[in-house]
Design a protein around this motif. Structure first.
Motif, short mmCIF file in Angstrom:
data_model
loop_
_atom_site.label_atom_id
_atom_site.label_comp_id
_atom_site.label_asym_id
_atom_site.label_seq_id
_atom_site.Cartn_x
_atom_site.Cartn_y
_atom_site.Cartn_z
N SER A 1 0.86 -1.19 0.00
CA SER A 1 0.00 0.00 0.00
C SER A 1 0.88 1.23 0.00
O SER A 1 2.10 1.14 0.22
CB SER A 1 -0.92 0.01 1.24
N ASN A 2 0.27 2.40 -0.25
CA ASN A 2 1.03 3.66 -0.29
C ASN A 2 2.30 3.50 -1.12
O ASN A 2 3.40 3.78 -0.67
CB ASN A 2 1.37 4.13 1.13
N PHE A 3 2.14 3.04 -2.35
CA PHE A 3 3.27 2.70 -3.20
C PHE A 3 4.18 3.92 -3.40
O PHE A 3 3.71 5.06 -3.54
CB PHE A 3 2.78 2.21 -4.56
N ILE A 4 5.50 3.67 -3.45
CA ILE A 4 6.48 4.74 -3.61
C ILE A 4 7.49 4.34 -4.69
O ILE A 4 7.58 3.18 -5.10
CB ILE A 4 7.24 5.03 -2.30
N ASP A 5 8.24 5.34 -5.15
CA ASP A 5 9.41 5.11 -6.00
C ASP A 5 10.64 5.00 -5.09
O ASP A 5 10.81 5.81 -4.18
CB ASP A 5 9.63 6.28 -6.97
N ALA A 6 11.48 4.01 -5.33
CA ALA A 6 12.68 3.86 -4.50
C ALA A 6 13.73 3.04 -5.24
O ALA A 6 13.40 2.13 -6.01
CB ALA A 6 12.34 3.18 -3.18
N ASN A 7 14.98 3.41 -5.00
CA ASN A 7 16.09 2.56 -5.40
C ASN A 7 16.25 1.46 -4.36
O ASN A 7 16.03 1.68 -3.16
CB ASN A 7 17.38 3.36 -5.51
N ILE A 8 16.66 0.29 -4.80
CA ILE A 8 16.90 -0.83 -3.90
C ILE A 8 18.41 -1.05 -3.85
O ILE A 8 19.05 -1.24 -4.89
CB ILE A 8 16.18 -2.09 -4.39
N ASN A 9 18.97 -1.00 -2.66
CA ASN A 9 20.41 -1.11 -2.48
C ASN A 9 20.76 -2.26 -1.56
O ASN A 9 19.94 -2.69 -0.73
CB ASN A 9 20.97 0.19 -1.86
N VAL A 10 21.99 -2.73 -1.66
CA VAL A 10 22.53 -3.67 -0.71
C VAL A 10 23.73 -3.02 -0.04
O VAL A 10 24.52 -2.33 -0.69
CB VAL A 10 22.91 -5.01 -1.39
N GLN A 11 23.82 -3.17 1.28
CA GLN A 11 24.94 -2.64 2.05
C GLN A 11 25.58 -3.78 2.83
O GLN A 11 24.88 -4.60 3.42
CB GLN A 11 24.47 -1.57 3.05
N LEU A 12 26.92 -3.83 2.82
CA LEU A 12 27.65 -4.84 3.57
C LEU A 12 28.58 -4.16 4.57
O LEU A 12 29.21 -3.14 4.25
CB LEU A 12 28.45 -5.76 2.65
N ARG A 13 28.67 -4.73 5.77
CA ARG A 13 29.57 -4.21 6.81
C ARG A 13 30.50 -5.33 7.25
O ARG A 13 30.06 -6.40 7.68
CB ARG A 13 28.77 -3.70 8.01
N ALA A 14 31.79 -5.09 7.12
CA ALA A 14 32.79 -6.10 7.46
C ALA A 14 32.83 -6.35 8.96
O ALA A 14 33.11 -5.43 9.74
CB ALA A 14 34.17 -5.66 6.98
N LEU A 15 32.53 -7.57 9.37
CA LEU A 15 32.63 -7.92 10.79
C LEU A 15 34.06 -8.30 11.17
O LEU A 15 34.45 -8.19 12.33
CB LEU A 15 31.68 -9.07 11.12
N THR A 16 34.83 -8.78 10.20
CA THR A 16 36.22 -9.17 10.47
C THR A 16 37.22 -8.13 9.99
O THR A 16 38.42 -8.38 9.97
CB THR A 16 36.53 -10.54 9.82
N GLY A 17 36.72 -6.95 9.62
CA GLY A 17 37.61 -5.85 9.25
C GLY A 17 37.91 -5.78 7.77
O GLY A 17 37.56 -6.67 6.99
N LEU A 18 38.57 -4.70 7.38
CA LEU A 18 38.97 -4.46 6.01
C LEU A 18 40.46 -4.75 5.87
O LEU A 18 41.27 -4.25 6.66
CB LEU A 18 38.68 -3.02 5.59
N PHE A 19 40.83 -5.53 4.87
CA PHE A 19 42.24 -5.89 4.68
C PHE A 19 42.98 -4.69 4.09
O PHE A 19 42.63 -4.17 3.03
CB PHE A 19 42.35 -7.09 3.74
N GLY A 20 44.00 -4.24 4.80
CA GLY A 20 44.78 -3.11 4.33
C GLY A 20 43.99 -1.83 4.23
O GLY A 20 44.41 -0.88 3.57
#
Length: 349
Positions: free
Chosen positions: A243-262
């Motif tokens: 209901s109450n339809f909208i326009d929207a982009n659909i995104n995926v977000q990832l968060r590193a739990l073990t950190g970023l290498f370098g």
């Protein structure tokens, strides 16, 4: 001096019908410094605090458990709240010629707690998102003429309990603050601007992709950025609105739990160190996830657009392939079993 950041453009955040963490973003990284002025330590005046006040820590009565998280409930949208995911540190001058004190800890997620010169610390009684340097009030404690330095970095997380209804709300400003018992010693900076509108919709998405990737046994290769193994799996996202339809982009977000290498946002570090994992979504959603490249799927909460929905559509499905690669970090690559992990969110804008 009081520092205030004033963005010039309003931002709209859209969340759907989900429960738990439904959105994360608006990163901040700030440093405060200045004289303590007062020598008194009172627990409601934390050196590391996130508050809706520039004068005192957030009262615990203003926070509620929403979707399993202690959050600040947003006005006009029951069932939705904000919580910081922040880490910080502070050094401060001590009275009676004592050496400077230090403290560090986290505020909001995963919890508000830390350690310092006087042992373990947590939120002041009756207050939340607030870390004083000691859990015992003292006078004198600080060297009033001395200066402290406090830093805090993190993101904002939006949580919901699943009962939220479609509608809009203005999000109030929030501050990173370092307080003194005398107001002229307070320092604060806006870390959540006031020109943000929350839009609650009936959008809901599910992801169909394996939650665990097993690369199997691979040969150890200490050549820097060598590909050790790869695995391609379906990555299918189904979204609908009732209901109450909208326009929207659909995104995926990832968060590193073990950190970023370098420190590279496209390289998910192994828990054991010495190597990393990359991701690549086909059809041009991301760049190459080759071990020698840094253009693949990001693990730093950056939204990656995977599709869109418009107000004439009740549902959409995006179908892609997601390729994971196990990569060598060089001579420090471990032998034996290795692991890495990341969180994934579907968000809208």
């Amino acid at each position: 001096m009081l520092a205030i950041v004033a963005p010039t453009q309003a931002e709209v955040i859209t969340i759907g019908k989900g429960k738990g963490i439904v959105w994360e973003g608006l990163p901040f990284n700030n440093r405060l410094s200045g004289g303590m002025v007062s020598e008194v330590l009172q627990l409601q005046y934390g050196l590391l605090a996130v508050s809706n006040s520039q004068r005192v820590c957030m009262q615990s009565s203003q926070l509620q458990t929403i979707g399993g998280y202690l959050a600040f409930p947003l006005p006009g949208v029951p069932g939705v709240g904000l919580v910081p995911r922040a880490v910080g540190s502070a050094t401060y001058p001590r009275a009676n010629n004592n050496p400077p004190g230090q403290m560090n800890g986290s505020i909001g997620l995963p919890q508000t707690s830390g350690t310092g010169t006087f042992g373990d610390i947590t939120s002041s009684p009756g207050y939340g998102w607030c870390l004083p340097p000691s859990m015992t009030e003292q006078d004198p404690f600080y060297l009033g003429a001395g200066s402290r330095i406090a830093t805090l970095s993190g993101t904002w997380v939006m949580v919901a309990d699943g009962t939220q209804q479609s509608g809009q709300s203005q999000i109030p400003p929030m501050y990173f603050a370092s307080f003194s018992a005398i107001s002229i010693g307070d320092r604060s900076v806006v870390i959540l601007p006031s020109n943000i509108t929350l839009r609650v919709s009936t959008l809901e998405c599910t992801i169909n992709t394996p939650l665990t990737i097993n690369f199997g046994g691979v040969l150890r290769n200490t050549q820097v950025n060598a590909e050790l193994a790869s695995r391609s799996v379906p990555f299918i996202v189904n979204c609908g609105q009732s209901s109450n339809f909208i326009d929207a982009n659909i995104n995926v977000q990832l968060r590193a739990l073990t950190g970023l290498f370098g420190g590279a946002p496209t390289r998910l570090a192994l828990s054991q160190g010495g190597g990393y994992i990359t991701g690549e979504i086909d059809n041009g959603v991301t760049g190459s996830g080759a071990c020698t490249e840094t253009n693949g799927l990001r693990f730093d909460n950056t939204p990656v657009k995977i599709g869109s929905i418009n107000r004439a559509q009740s549902s959409v499905t995006t179908s892609n392939q997601l390729t994971w690669r196990l990569c060598s970090g060089g001579s420090s690559l471990p032998s034996g079993a290795v692991t890495a992990s990341t969180e994934m969110l579907v968000t809208f804008n």
